[in-house]
Design an enzyme around this catalytic site. Sequence first.
Site, PDB file in Angstrom:
ATOM      1  N   THR A 161      12.560  -6.605 -10.609  1.00  0.00           N
ATOM      2  CA  THR A 161      12.116  -7.925 -10.888  1.00  0.00           C
ATOM      3  C   THR A 161      11.136  -8.482  -9.926  1.00  0.00           C
ATOM      4  OG1 THR A 161      14.609  -8.832 -11.260  1.00  0.00           O
ATOM      5  CG2 THR A 161      12.970 -10.600 -10.718  1.00  0.00           C
ATOM      6  N   GLY A 174       0.881  -1.319   0.026  1.00  0.00           N
ATOM      7  CA  GLY A 174       0.022   0.067   0.013  1.00  0.00           C
ATOM      8  C   GLY A 174       0.841   1.204   0.028  1.00  0.00           C
ATOM      9  N   THR A 175       1.991   1.416   0.915  1.00  0.00           N
ATOM     10  CA  THR A 175       2.561   2.520   1.058  1.00  0.00           C
ATOM     11  C   THR A 175       3.199   2.787  -0.510  1.00  0.00           C
ATOM     12  OG1 THR A 175       3.239   1.890   3.223  1.00  0.00           O
ATOM     13  CG2 THR A 175       4.798   3.503   2.134  1.00  0.00           C
ATOM     14  N   GLN A 218      -7.879  -0.512   2.801  1.00  0.00           N
ATOM     15  CA  GLN A 218      -8.965  -0.904   3.736  1.00  0.00           C
ATOM     16  C   GLN A 218     -10.227  -1.538   3.386  1.00  0.00           C
ATOM     17  OE1 GLN A 218      -7.814  -2.326   6.634  1.00  0.00           O
ATOM     18  NE2 GLN A 218      -5.875  -1.209   7.214  1.00  0.00           N
ATOM     19  N   SER A 233      -3.274  -3.559  -1.035  1.00  0.00           N
ATOM     20  CA  SER A 233      -2.102  -4.213  -0.586  1.00  0.00           C
ATOM     21  C   SER A 233      -2.718  -5.635  -0.171  1.00  0.00           C
ATOM     22  CB  SER A 233      -1.905  -3.482   0.837  1.00  0.00           C
ATOM     23  OG  SER A 233      -0.781  -3.890   1.577  1.00  0.00           O
ATOM     24  N   GLY A 234      -1.647  -6.367  -0.545  1.00  0.00           N
ATOM     25  CA  GLY A 234      -1.798  -8.077  -0.281  1.00  0.00           C
ATOM     26  C   GLY A 234      -2.299  -8.427   1.150  1.00  0.00           C
ATOM     27  N   HIS A 235      -1.547  -7.769   2.100  1.00  0.00           N
ATOM     28  CA  HIS A 235      -1.613  -8.259   3.473  1.00  0.00           C
ATOM     29  C   HIS A 235      -3.021  -7.961   4.145  1.00  0.00           C
ATOM     30  CE1 HIS A 235      -0.102  -4.839   5.948  1.00  0.00           C
ATOM     31  NE2 HIS A 235       0.282  -4.616   4.893  1.00  0.00           N
ATOM     32  N   ASN A 252      -8.564   3.230   7.827  1.00  0.00           N
ATOM     33  CA  ASN A 252      -7.838   2.030   8.381  1.00  0.00           C
ATOM     34  C   ASN A 252      -8.304   2.210  10.123  1.00  0.00           C
ATOM     35  OD1 ASN A 252      -6.063   4.538   7.823  1.00  0.00           O
ATOM     36  ND2 ASN A 252      -4.985   3.740   9.480  1.00  0.00           N
ATOM     37  N   CYS A 274       2.617   5.732  18.551  1.00  0.00           N
ATOM     38  CA  CYS A 274       3.506   5.817  19.631  1.00  0.00           C
ATOM     39  C   CYS A 274       4.748   6.403  18.991  1.00  0.00           C
ATOM     40  CB  CYS A 274       3.665   4.497  20.494  1.00  0.00           C
ATOM     41  SG  CYS A 274       4.774   4.915  21.649  1.00  0.00           S
TER      42      CYS A 274
HETATM   43  N1  PLP Z   1      -3.296   2.761   3.562  1.00  0.00           N
HETATM   44  C1  PLP Z   1      -3.975   2.403   4.400  1.00  0.00           C
HETATM   45  C2  PLP Z   1      -5.302   2.947   4.397  1.00  0.00           C
HETATM   46  C3  PLP Z   1      -3.468   1.390   5.319  1.00  0.00           C
HETATM   47  O1  PLP Z   1      -4.297   0.894   6.268  1.00  0.00           O
HETATM   48  C4  PLP Z   1      -2.283   1.197   5.119  1.00  0.00           C
HETATM   49  C5  PLP Z   1      -1.523   0.050   6.297  1.00  0.00           C
HETATM   50  O2  PLP Z   1      -1.982  -0.068   7.499  1.00  0.00           O
HETATM   51  C6  PLP Z   1      -1.612   1.445   3.950  1.00  0.00           C
HETATM   52  C7  PLP Z   1      -1.926   2.178   3.212  1.00  0.00           C
HETATM   53  C8  PLP Z   1      -0.091   0.968   4.021  1.00  0.00           C
HETATM   54  O3  PLP Z   1      -0.056  -0.368   3.345  1.00  0.00           O
HETATM   55  P1  PLP Z   1       1.127  -1.148   3.530  1.00  0.00           P
HETATM   56  O4  PLP Z   1       1.472  -1.693   4.562  1.00  0.00           O
HETATM   57  O5  PLP Z   1       1.018  -2.289   2.522  1.00  0.00           O
HETATM   58  O6  PLP Z   1       2.318  -0.304   3.050  1.00  0.00           O
END
Ligand code: PLP
Length: 390
Positions: A238, A72-73, A180, A200-202, A152, A326
Site C-alpha cells: 500500500t 534511497g536505500t 544527493q 530520496s524525499g528527505h 554524499n 562509527c
Molecule cells: N545514496 C546516497 C548517495 C545517500 O546520501 C543516501 C543517504 O544518505 C542514500 C543513498 C540512502 O537514502 P535513504 O536515507 O533515503 O535510504
Amino acid sequence: MTRRVYLDNNATTPVLPEVLEAMRPYFGEHFGNASSIHHHGQETRAAVERARESVAALLGCRASEVVFTSGGTEGDNLAIFGLARSGDHVITSTVEHHAVLNTCKRLAKHPEPRRCEVTCIPVDGRGLVDPADVKRAIRPNTKLITIMFANNETGVAQPVAEIGKIAAEADIYFHTDAVQAAGKIPIDVNEIGCDLLTISGHKLHGPQGAGALYVRKGTQLEPMLIGGSHERSRRAGTENVPGIVGLGKAAELARAGFERGDERKMADARDHLERELLDIEATGLNGEGAPRVPNTTNIYFDGIEGEALVIALDLKGLAVSTGAACSSGAIEPSHVLTAMGLRSDRARASIRFSLGKQNTLEDVDFALGLIPETVGRLRDLSPVYQRVRV
Ligand code: PLP
C-alpha cells in the site's frame, strides 16, 4: 536559548512548510487506500498520480517510469537486485554510498548459483571516476553499471552522461544513485542516458521514508517486494500516500527553485564558507578541482579529530558532520576519502558542511564565527598538531 544552525543537509533536510501543508490532509480527511475503488481511494489515487507527474517533471521522464519507494536505500537495492542475475557482472565505484556498495557486496557473496561478479572502479584524487576505466571494465557478461551522480560526503559529481553513453553503446543497464543530486541541480534522465535513477524525499526537503526510482520503459526489473500489483507490479505494498504527496510537492518546489536560479545562490553561500575556512592554516578542500553540487564542501583540518570538532561545534549550536562512520566504538576513516587517497589521519580530520534551502548567509556567518576559534582551541590541545608545527 542557544541559537542552532543546521549545516548537515546531506544527512537530511528539514521538510519545507509548503510540503508539510501539502501532506497534512493525507494524515486526516484523505485517508483512503489508493487501491480502493470508492471515493476515498479515488481521492488518494489522484494525489499519488499528481505526485508521480511532479517527480517525472523533476527527472525529465514519463510518469509511468516513476516507481515510489521508501527512500534511497530501497531504490538502490531495487535497481541492483532487480536486474542482476546469477553469473552477471556488475560495475560500481569505490565511493558509492553503502546502499549501493553493500548491495553489490551481497551480490558477490551470494551462495552459488546466485553469485555475481562485481568490479569496483577506483577514483582519482579529486574523487572522480574515469569513464575510460568503466569502459575497460566491461566484460561479455556485464549486466549493470551503477555509479552515483553526486557523492554524499564531498558533493563531487561524476561524469554520468559520459558513463551513460558508454553503457548505451555496450547495451548495458546504467543505474545512478542521484540521492544527493536531486533538488540540488537539474536532472534529465535522457541527458544522462541512464535506465534507472534513485532519489530520496528527505534529501530535497521532502519527508523521510519516501523516495522514487526512475525505471526506463522496457526495463525488465524483478520486484523485491512481492504482493499486490501496486506500482505496475514493480513494488508491492500500500502506497505511503502522505509521504508520496510530500515528495511530489518537494519535487515541484525544487523545479521552481531552479527557475529562480537558487543553485547559484546556494553555491555563492557555500563558496563564501569554503573560502573563509580554507584561510585557516593547515586546511584543504577534499574534491578540489572536481565538479560538485552547489551545497556541499568537505574540508580537512590537520591535527584535529573530526568527531571532536563536530561535538565541540554542536555544543555551540552548529550541526555539521564527519564523513567517518562509527562502528563498534572504533572510528573508521571514511571509505570515500581514503578511496581518494587521503591519509587516514587527514580523512579523520575532515568535516562535511552541507547547506539547505532554509540556510541564510547569516547562518554561514554564524558558522564562521565559531569554527576558526574552535579549531584553534582543539589544535592547542592536540599533541600531534603541536609536533607538526614545531
Ligand atoms: N545514496 C546516497 C548517495 C545517500 O546520501 C543516501 C543517504 O544518505 C542514500 C543513498 C540512502 O537514502 P535513504 O536515507 O533515503 O535510504
